[in-house]
Every structure is written in C-alpha cells, then in structure tokens.
Design a protein around this motif. Sequence first.
Motif, PDB file in Angstrom:
ATOM      1  N   UNK A   9       0.703  -0.841  -0.199  1.00  0.00           N
ATOM      2  CA  UNK A   9      -0.060   0.030  -0.088  1.00  0.00           C
ATOM      3  C   UNK A   9       0.365   1.262   0.053  1.00  0.00           C
ATOM      4  N   UNK A  10       1.453   1.158  -0.577  1.00  0.00           N
ATOM      5  CA  UNK A  10       2.413   2.539  -1.158  1.00  0.00           C
ATOM      6  C   UNK A  10       3.382   2.951  -0.042  1.00  0.00           C
ATOM      7  N   UNK A  11       4.147   2.206   0.967  1.00  0.00           N
ATOM      8  CA  UNK A  11       5.048   2.425   1.847  1.00  0.00           C
ATOM      9  C   UNK A  11       6.037   0.709   2.014  1.00  0.00           C
ATOM     10  N   UNK A  12       7.051   0.700   2.776  1.00  0.00           N
ATOM     11  CA  UNK A  12       7.779  -0.435   2.165  1.00  0.00           C
ATOM     12  C   UNK A  12       7.883  -0.728   3.971  1.00  0.00           C
ATOM     13  N   UNK A  43      -2.935  -9.242   5.724  1.00  0.00           N
ATOM     14  CA  UNK A  43      -2.581  -9.615   6.721  1.00  0.00           C
ATOM     15  C   UNK A  43      -2.266  -7.626   7.240  1.00  0.00           C
ATOM     16  N   UNK A  44      -2.322  -7.448   7.046  1.00  0.00           N
ATOM     17  CA  UNK A  44      -2.434  -5.701   7.386  1.00  0.00           C
ATOM     18  C   UNK A  44      -3.068  -5.296   7.115  1.00  0.00           C
ATOM     19  N   UNK A  45      -3.887  -5.237   6.380  1.00  0.00           N
ATOM     20  CA  UNK A  45      -5.180  -4.945   6.149  1.00  0.00           C
ATOM     21  C   UNK A  45      -6.278  -5.386   8.201  1.00  0.00           C
ATOM     22  N   UNK A  46      -5.860  -6.216   8.674  1.00  0.00           N
ATOM     23  CA  UNK A  46      -6.615  -6.740   9.427  1.00  0.00           C
ATOM     24  C   UNK A  46      -5.922  -7.068  10.717  1.00  0.00           C
ATOM     25  N   UNK A  53       4.469  -9.685  13.822  1.00  0.00           N
ATOM     26  CA  UNK A  53       3.656 -10.366  15.117  1.00  0.00           C
ATOM     27  C   UNK A  53       2.539 -11.405  14.027  1.00  0.00           C
ATOM     28  N   UNK A  54       2.112  -9.986  13.525  1.00  0.00           N
ATOM     29  CA  UNK A  54       0.908 -10.569  13.035  1.00  0.00           C
ATOM     30  C   UNK A  54       0.642 -12.129  11.405  1.00  0.00           C
ATOM     31  N   UNK A  55       2.456 -11.491  11.275  1.00  0.00           N
ATOM     32  CA  UNK A  55       2.965 -12.814  10.308  1.00  0.00           C
ATOM     33  C   UNK A  55       2.614 -13.819  10.633  1.00  0.00           C
ATOM     34  N   UNK A  56       3.826 -13.792  11.622  1.00  0.00           N
ATOM     35  CA  UNK A  56       3.789 -14.974  12.377  1.00  0.00           C
ATOM     36  C   UNK A  56       2.871 -16.191  12.872  1.00  0.00           C
TER      37      UNK A  56
END
Length: 78
Positions: A9-12, A43-46, A53-56
């Motif tokens: 979403x436009x950032x890194x 994942x980032x959206x929610x 941590x959210x990805x793990x």
Amino acid sequence: MKKRSVSIRGHRPSLSMEDAFWDELAGIADDRGMSVAGVITEIDRTRKGGLSSAVRLFVLEDLKQKAAACRTKASRLD
C-alpha cells in the motif's frame, strides 16, 4: 532472523522473521497464487499488533488449519 522490506500500500515496511516463517509464508502465497507482498498486504489490513508478529500468527494459524485438515482426513480413513 532475516530482515526484509516489502512494498504494501505505497510504503516499504521491514519485517524481521526467522527463515522458517519466510519459507512458510512463501508457500502460502504460492498456494494462493499470490505474491508474498500480496499476502502481507492482506495481513496488514486486519492486524492488531506489529506486522512481523501478525505475519507469524497468520503462518501459525495456517499451519494449524492444515494439521486439523490432515487429522480429519486420517480419521475418515480409519
């Protein structure tokens, strides 16, 4: 731990995760016909906490679902 940057979403943002999590995430992305960045964007959206941590937690939940499906199949064969 490996630190990688992804475009979402436009950032890194940079994510630091162990190789095992990166490998599983790549497999999930492949299974879904998506890029790793695409899965991370979902994942980032929610997410509620930090992105790494959210990805793990996402990878862990995916593995738990696959294990449950294997147990269900195995019990049907008995």
